[in-house]
Each structure stands twice: as structure tokens, then as C-alpha cells.
Design an enzyme around this catalytic site. Structure first.
Site, PDB file in Angstrom:
ATOM      1  N   PHE A   1       1.417  -5.508  -7.775  1.00  0.00           N
ATOM      2  CA  PHE A   1       2.669  -6.245  -8.140  1.00  0.00           C
ATOM      3  C   PHE A   1       3.003  -7.289  -7.470  1.00  0.00           C
ATOM      4  O   PHE A   1       3.646  -8.221  -7.614  1.00  0.00           O
ATOM      5  CB  PHE A   1       4.032  -5.218  -8.133  1.00  0.00           C
ATOM      6  CG  PHE A   1       3.985  -4.453  -9.505  1.00  0.00           C
ATOM      7  CD1 PHE A   1       4.155  -4.923 -10.605  1.00  0.00           C
ATOM      8  CD2 PHE A   1       4.309  -2.985  -9.245  1.00  0.00           C
ATOM      9  CE1 PHE A   1       4.366  -4.203 -11.891  1.00  0.00           C
ATOM     10  CE2 PHE A   1       4.438  -2.046 -10.456  1.00  0.00           C
ATOM     11  CZ  PHE A   1       4.670  -2.750 -11.611  1.00  0.00           C
TER      12      PHE A   1
ATOM     13  N   SER B   1      -4.012  -5.122 -15.361  1.00  0.00           N
ATOM     14  CA  SER B   1      -2.559  -5.486 -14.646  1.00  0.00           C
ATOM     15  C   SER B   1      -1.779  -4.237 -14.381  1.00  0.00           C
ATOM     16  O   SER B   1      -1.950  -3.259 -15.064  1.00  0.00           O
ATOM     17  CB  SER B   1      -1.786  -6.644 -15.206  1.00  0.00           C
ATOM     18  OG  SER B   1      -0.976  -6.018 -16.514  1.00  0.00           O
ATOM     19  N   ASP B   2      -0.937  -4.257 -13.549  1.00  0.00           N
ATOM     20  CA  ASP B   2       0.150  -3.174 -13.542  1.00  0.00           C
ATOM     21  C   ASP B   2       1.177  -3.492 -14.568  1.00  0.00           C
ATOM     22  O   ASP B   2       1.085  -4.761 -15.220  1.00  0.00           O
ATOM     23  CB  ASP B   2       0.718  -3.123 -12.156  1.00  0.00           C
ATOM     24  CG  ASP B   2       1.341  -1.944 -11.964  1.00  0.00           C
ATOM     25  OD1 ASP B   2       1.617  -1.063 -12.761  1.00  0.00           O
ATOM     26  OD2 ASP B   2       1.526  -1.275 -10.866  1.00  0.00           O
ATOM     27  N   ALA B   3       1.842  -2.641 -15.091  1.00  0.00           N
ATOM     28  CA  ALA B   3       2.920  -2.645 -16.269  1.00  0.00           C
ATOM     29  C   ALA B   3       3.578  -3.991 -16.119  1.00  0.00           C
ATOM     30  O   ALA B   3       4.439  -4.224 -15.330  1.00  0.00           O
ATOM     31  CB  ALA B   3       3.835  -1.366 -16.265  1.00  0.00           C
TER      32      ALA B   3
ATOM     33  N   ALA C   1       3.059  -6.739 -15.462  1.00  0.00           N
ATOM     34  CA  ALA C   1       2.995  -7.481 -14.149  1.00  0.00           C
ATOM     35  C   ALA C   1       2.691  -9.188 -14.387  1.00  0.00           C
ATOM     36  O   ALA C   1       3.024 -10.162 -13.802  1.00  0.00           O
ATOM     37  CB  ALA C   1       2.060  -7.033 -13.228  1.00  0.00           C
TER      38      ALA C   1
END
Ligand code: NOJ
Length: 746
Positions: A263, A294-296, A298
């Protein structure tokens, strides 16, 4: 290292390219989209709104849970059918997963299977200790076995991908996510991550009970300024490469099929659109051929960061930097078509992303066997007796005995622990009975009732005990007399560590410490058992309580494991992988720091705090046993380097360890080094290796370490990797404080 069969690789590549050539633009974009299930039906607001209302106290937790239970999951079946979804995160239950997979395989035009991911961080249903705890076992084969077990359970439940291991080096106890990794040292995180990748994926990720690993959070997420989650990370290029990147590199080179960028920003550039990280380093330098996700949310968050003008710009930046899949922000699915049509993203960039996604799906065998273990009833695949045995072993091996002094007349008395089973124990503190608290953070599929609390274990083992939830003055006056020893079970609730759980102080709550004071006032021995997800402030306990057992969050077998240690059925062997600072104000606090020109000391003008000691209360590598060990015969010799064609030397170290006590034990032997004079000043100690040995009473073993050129060297101010000729100091032994010392010239 995963052995890659070149023939299989070529076949997969052909299949990927063939499929790609038959896909429409919309189908391609669909493969880069990961959805979470959204909830509909029971309430007239979005899930996020409901969550925020609960956070703001406008909705109680019970009301929120009720809403969620009665809501229906929207699995976006039409989108699956149209080939507009490549993956799901957060859909659970084998039947539901089978249902959506069937739609993808049988009803979509090209029949491309979905990739089902889930945060299986330290167990699926058989929850094992949090990673920070389990890393303290210093046992790669155990780390691999617990990963193998969670992969089997997850695969039986329809899951083919875990968002683990997290290999973020974390030197700051305030950061809640320190619980999810292997602590403050980069070698520990490297070895931990490598073992986990092996355990999840095996040599053949297409095996029905193998799942894909996801190395996260790339990179240096644990370096968040102030220990505040999601915060900026400012690092020199040298420090990034020396102290943070190696753990991701090792896990990637172990064959991890996927990587999740972090993030945070690094030196101002968000990792989610950082082409230097995602393309130059990951793919260029390390040869990664898997998929990035990607992260959630992000990608959308690039706007809040101030890196992208709007969601479209965010999608452009992320895709062009090398981000293959969008976890739940929906920026790719909404914006990519126009970006391709306008030429802001090239078809080649999208094709690369889609190829990466498809390649992983082929490697996992999803096209041949999209339903994995479906023939089996998942419930019979969970919590098997042999899984509980592994979980108990892991918990036993994760408990750190921090302190074990004699009680009473110090000359005559024996250490408080282990306790005799004849004693009447008074177990105090509500955490002793709270099964729900035992899993710790990120145990999304855990069920409280699967867990054995300390009180449960006392019941089933017929321990002579009394349980007092708060040990109030009244309760104590009624019960203290009949008890021989108090066990104060205290710490942090599980919600206090993990994501978005940074703390600005590390104290144990006042009510729990007051309880300990009341117990101490009885004049009887007190043992503190700690359940917590990060290093916490222990000054008061260290000064006042004769025995301290660090039990972390241990998972389903927590209560049994704590009794194993308290009664001495198991000899404690774990050591800390993160230092316990004096207080939050001294964070970050870690062993491998460099010196200043004025190392902290008694004199005023030295680098320290005038109101708190610099030294941790318990440092990296600390952990006691019920037996004693003696170290001797440390030798260090220059040996040929390990890089072919490179004459620069490495160092061979050997040391002998003897069990001088009367009990068998497992001892973790640690080896550190220091380059005392260097162009860029080096850490005062750096872990070079570790090994756990089993020793019968009186038995000795010689342990060997090889310190490689890569470990000895560093990046100089011009970013050249150098190994300085000259003296290297070697330290080896059972703890940082007690190491034997040698030195060698290279
Ligand atoms: C956010 C977390 O940072 C990450 O570690 C996790 O895997 C994803 N959410 C998915 O749940």
C-alpha cells in the site's frame, strides 16, 4: 527453489498465447479483475457504509453481524458468464466456489476458470500460531509443514491461492502487522518466506492439494513511518536493498507464483504504480514470471496518495508500472477499455498482464482440474487429529520463556517453572477462557469453538485449578488461601494487532496490571502468561513477576500448549524474532542497528533518551529453557566465496554447544557478524545464520555456519556492491548477550 520443467514451461507458454489470441478486449480486461463478493438484500446501504457506521459506533457489532448474516452474497454471476471476472477474493465455502467456477468453465465463451484466493495466513481452519510467534521456532521444516497443512485444508474448501507469506521486515512494535511476519530481521523473513512458499505450492503447484503463494507486501511495508499502518516509507536505495528487499527476492526465487505490491509509498512513489519495483527489480533483476496483484483497493487509492489525477489515471499508472490484477478497486474493469483505445495503455502492456494471469492459472492446473478437491466433503478435511498434532507442536515450539526466576529465598529456591501437577493453580484473567481470542489476527475462517482455551485445557487434563475472571479483591479473599500459584493470563485482544491496528503505546491495560498487583500482594508465586500479537511493554512484569511466558496468539491448540510449557511436558525452545522495547517512545528498537558517533551511554551527550533506556527489555534472540547450555570452541576461517568465478571469500564458522542441565532440550544456535570498519557504517550485529539442535543431557554437538559474500557485503555510496577487505568480527551462541567472539581477516 522450484524446479521448472522447460518442456512444460514451453507448452504452457503456447497455451497462454493461443488463448490470448482468441480473447476479445473485454475478456482480456476481465482477467485482470478480482472481485470480492458484495452484500445485497438485507439493508439499503453498501457494505462499506455499514462497516463505517459500526466503526463510528452508530451500529453495534451485534447489529452489524446480524445484517451481514441476513444479507445475500452478490456473486456477479452475469459478469462471470460474460468473462468479465478473472478471480475472486473472500468467497468461501466449497459449494459456493464450485457454483461460480462452474459458471466460468461451462458458461463463459472461453471457459477460463476463476482463480479463487483467500487470506490463509496461519491456517485455514486448523489455525496455527501467528507468524511472529511461529518464526520464533527457528525451524524451517516446521514452517513448511504448517503451510502444507493449511494448503490442504484450503484446497479442500475450493481455494487455490493464499495471500501469504508476508515477508515484510518490521522493526517497529507499534505497527500492528508486525504480527504477520517473521520479525525484525531480513534473514529470518527470507527463510520463513521460502519455507512457506514450499509448503503452499510444493514442487508441483498443479497438484490438487497445492495452492499458489503470494509474496507480500512488496516492498518495505513494515518500514512505515512512526509504525502507522499504510504510512510513507523513506529509505535510501542501499538500505532498501540490504535490509528489506532480500526477503521478497528469496521468496520469489523459491518459485512463488504471485506477488502483492504494498500500500505504501517508497521515497514518495506508491508501490502500486512503481515500475522500478514491479518491472525493473521484480521482473528484470529477479526474473519473476508470475503475476502481480494489487492490495485491496490500492489502485484507486493512488488518487488519495496524490499520485493519480483520477481513477482512470490510476489504472493507467498501475498497468504501465507492471500491476497485472486489480484487487477489488474496479479501476481496470471500468477504465481500461478507454485507456487502450486512446493508446494511454498499450495492448502489449495489457497482453503482458493477461498472459501473467493465464500462466498462473495453467501452472496451477486449473484448466485441467478447475474443481480441485471437490469430490471430498470439506468438513472431513478440516481439523483432522493429525492436523491438531501439528498445530500443538507449532504452538509448543512458538512459546518463549522470557523469565524464570526462583521464588522466595533466592539461594535455596528453584525457578518457579515448570510447575508440579500436584499444585493448585489459580488461573486469573478473562483471556484464559476466551476461545475466540486464541486465533489472533488474520484467521478469516477460524471458529472460536475450534480453539482450546487454557481453562478448556485445565478441564480436559483434570488440572487442580480455580478460574477467576478478574481476580477481584473479593474473589481473591475467597480463593487465595487454597491456591499454590497464580497464573495471570493477560495481554492484548486479537483485534489490537494485524492490519490497521497500530498502537501509540505498548502498555498492557491498567486493569490487567492492577490484577497482577493484587496477585503479587498475596505473597504467592505469580506466573504471567501473555497473549499478544506484537512486542509489548513488559518493564513492570520483568521487575515484579518471577516467571513470564510469552504465548502470543497460538491458534487452535493454545490452551494445551500453554499447559505443556507450564507443567514442563515440553521444554521451551523458542526465541524472540522481534525485540521488546522499553516503551513505545523508544521504537523502532532492533538489534541490527548501526552505531552513531556517540553510542548511547551514561554520559549526557550520547545518542539516547534521557528518560528511558535504549536497550530493549528483551532483545531479538532471547528465550530461556528448563535446561542449560554451554558454548565452546568457536572458530572462524576464511573460505572460498560462493559465487562462481569470484575469488572474494566467505567465512566458515563453527561452535560447540553442550546441554549441561538435566533435561533434554532443543537449542537455537545463533551466528552474527560485524564489519567494524566500512565506508557505509554497518550494523553492530547482523544475523548470519541459525540452527536448532536437539540435545540430551550431557550431549554436545558442533554446529557449522557459512557466511556468504553476499551477506558480508553492502552497497557503497555509489551503489556498487562491495565486500571490504579487513577484519570481520564473529559472534555465536545462544543469545546476543552471551555470544562467544572471534575475528577473522578477509
Ligand atoms: C489487505 C491486506 O493488506 C492484504 O495483506 C490482504 O491479503 C488483502 N487485504 C486481501 O484481503
Amino acid at each position: 527453489m522450484l524446479e521448472v520443467n522447460p518442456e512444460k514451461r514451453t507448452q504452457i507458454e503456447e497455451k497462454v498465447q493461443d488463448l490470448l489470441s482468441r480473447m476479445t478486449l473485454e475478456e482480456k480486461i476481465g482477467q485482470t479483475r478480482q472481485c470480492g463478493p458484495s452484500l445485497v438484500g438485507a439493508f439499503g446501504m453498501s457494505f462499506e457504509e455499514a462497516l463505517n457506521m459500526m466503526m463510528d459506533g452508530k451500529l453495534s457489532k451485534a447489529e452489524f453481524d446480524k445484517m451481514i448474516e441476513s444479507a445475500e452474497m452478490d456473486l456477479k454471476e452475469d459478469d462471470i458468464r460474460a468473462g468479465r471476472i478473472g478471480s475472486f477474493n473472500g468467497v468461501t465455502g466449497a459449494e459456493r466456489i464450485h457454483h461460480i467456477q462452474q459458471i466460468a468453465v461451462e458458461e463463459s465463451r472461453l471457459g477460463i476458470p476463476l482463480l479463487i484466493g483467500c487470506d490463509v495466513i496461519h491456517g485455514h481452519r486448523t489455525i496455527t500460531p501467528i507468524p511472529l510467534a511461529e518464526s520464533g521456532a527457528f525451524e524451517p521444516s516446521l514452517w513448511e509443514r504448517t503451510a502444507r497443512m493449511s494448503a490442504k485444508e484450503a484446497a479442500a474448501d475450493g481455494i487455490k491461492w493464499t495471500f501469504a507469506p508476508m515477508v515484510d521486515v518490521s522493526k517497529d512494535a507499534r505497527w500492528g502487522r508486525i504480527s504477520e511476519g517473521a520479525g525484525e530481521d531480513v534473514l529470518m523473513n527470507s527463510c520463513y518466506g521460502e519455507a512457506k512458499v514450499r509448503g503452499y505450492q510444493t514442487q508441483d503447484p498443479s497438484a490438487p492439494d497445492a495452492i499458489a503463494a503470494c509474496v507480500k507486501h512488496f516492498a518495505a511495508y513494515g518500514g512505515a513511518e512512526g509504525g502507522r499502518d499504510y504510512n510513507r516509507v523513506e529509505l535510501s536505495e542501499q538500505r532498501l536493498r540490504e535490509d528489506y528487499l532480500p526477503s521478497y527476492e528469496v521468496a520469489v526465487k523459491a518459485g512463488a507464483l504471485t506477488v502483492m505490491p504494498a500500500f505504501n509509498t517508497i521515497s514518495g512513489v506508491p508501490c502500486s504504480c512503481n515500475s522500478y519495483l514491479l518491472t525493473a527489480i521484480l521482473r528484470g533483476e529477479w526474473g519473476f514470471e508470475g503475476m502481480t496483484i494489487s492490495d485491496a483497493n490500492a489502485i484507486a487509492e493512488l488518487v488519495a496518495h496524490g499520485a493519480a489525477a483520477d481513477r482512470k489515471d490510476a489504472a493507467r499508472l498501475a498497468m504501465n508500472a507492471g500491476m497485472d490484477m486489480d484487487m477489488t478497486s474496479e479501476c481496470y474493469i471500468e477504465e481500461m477499455k478507454e485507456l487502450i483505445e486512446s493508446g494511454a495503455v498499450s495492448m502489449a502492456a495489457l497482453d503482458r498482464a493477461v498472459s501473467d494471469v493465464l500462466r498462473v492459472k495453467f501452472e496451477l492446473g486449473l484448466f485441467e482440474n478447475p474443481y480441485y478437491m471437490d469430490e471430498q466433503d470439506p468438513e472431513t478435511a478440516f481439523l483432522k487429529p493429525e492436523y491438531r498434532t501439528i498445530a500443538r507442536e507449532a504452538a509448543d515450539k512458538s512459546i518463549v520463556l522470557l523469565k524464570n526466576d526462583p521464588f522466595g529465598d533466592r539461594d535455596a529456591a528453584a525457578p518457579v517453572l515448570p510447575l508440579s501437577r500436584d499444585l493448585h493453580l489459580c488461573i486469573c484473567g478473562k483471556l484464559a477462557a476466551q476461545r475466540d481470542e486464541m486465533p489472533g489476527t488474520w484467521a478469516v475462517n477460524a471458529k472460536g469453538n475450534d480453539c482450546v482455551s487454557i481453562v478448556d485445557a485445565c478441564e480436559s487434563q483434570k488440572v487442580n485449578y480455580t478460574f477467576l475472571e478478574t481476580a477481584s479483591a473479593d474473589e481473591l479473599s475467597a480463593h487465595a488461601a487454597e491456591c499454590d500459584v497464580f497464573v495471570a493470563v493477560i495481554g492484548e485482544p486479537r483485534e489490537w494487532s494485524g492490519e490497521a491496528s497500530s498502537r501509540s503505546d505498548l502498555k498492557i491495560s491498567a486493569d490487567q496490571l492492577d490484577m497482577v498487583r493484587r496477585l503479587l500482594d498475596t505473597g504467592k508465586p505469580v506466573v504471567a502468561v501473555l497473549f499478544n500479537g506484537r512486542p509489548i511493554e513488559l518493564t513492570f512484569l520483568k521487575e515484579n513477576v518471577p516467571a513470564i511466558v510469552e504465548a502470543w496468539h497460538l491458534g487452535v491448540e493454545a490452551g494445551n500448549a500453554v499447559l505443556d510449557i507450564l507443567f514442563g511436558d515440553v521444554n521451551p525452545s523458542a526465541k524472540l524474532t522481534a525485540s521488546f522495547p522499553y516503551n513505545a517512545g523508544t521504537c523502532p528498537c532492533y538489534y541490527d542497528h548501526p552505531n552513531t558517533g556517540r553510542p548511547g551511554g551514561r554520559a549526557k551527550f550520547t545518542s539516547k533518551y534521557f528518560d528511558a533506556p535504549l536497550e530493549p527489555v528483551y532483545t531479538f534472540g532471547h528465550g530461556l529453557s528448563y535446561t542449560t547450555y554451554e558454548y565452546s570452541d568457536l572458530t572462524a576461517e576464511v573460505c572460498p566465496g560462493n559465487v562462481p568465478g569470484d575469488a572474494a571469500p566467505g567465512i566458515d564458522v563453527q561452535i560447540t554447544v553442550k546441554n549441561t542441565g538435566s533435561r533434554a532440550g532443543d537449542e537455537v544456535v545463533l551466528c552474527f557478524f560485524r564489519d567494524p570498519v566500512a565506508e557505509r557504517v554497518r550494523p553492530v550485529r547482523k544475523l548470519a545464520g541459525f540452527e536448532k539442535v536437539s540435545l540430551e543431557p550431557g550431549q554436545s554437538k558442533t554446529v557449522r555456519f557459512h557466511i556468504t559474500r553476499r551477506q558480508l557485503g553492502y552497497f557503497n555510496s555509489r551503489m556498487n556492491f562491495v565486500v571490504d577487505p579487513g577484519e570481520i568480527d564473529i559472534y555465536a551462541g545462544g543469545s546476543l548477550e552471551s555470544c562467544l567472539e572471534a575475528s577473522v581477516r578477509i
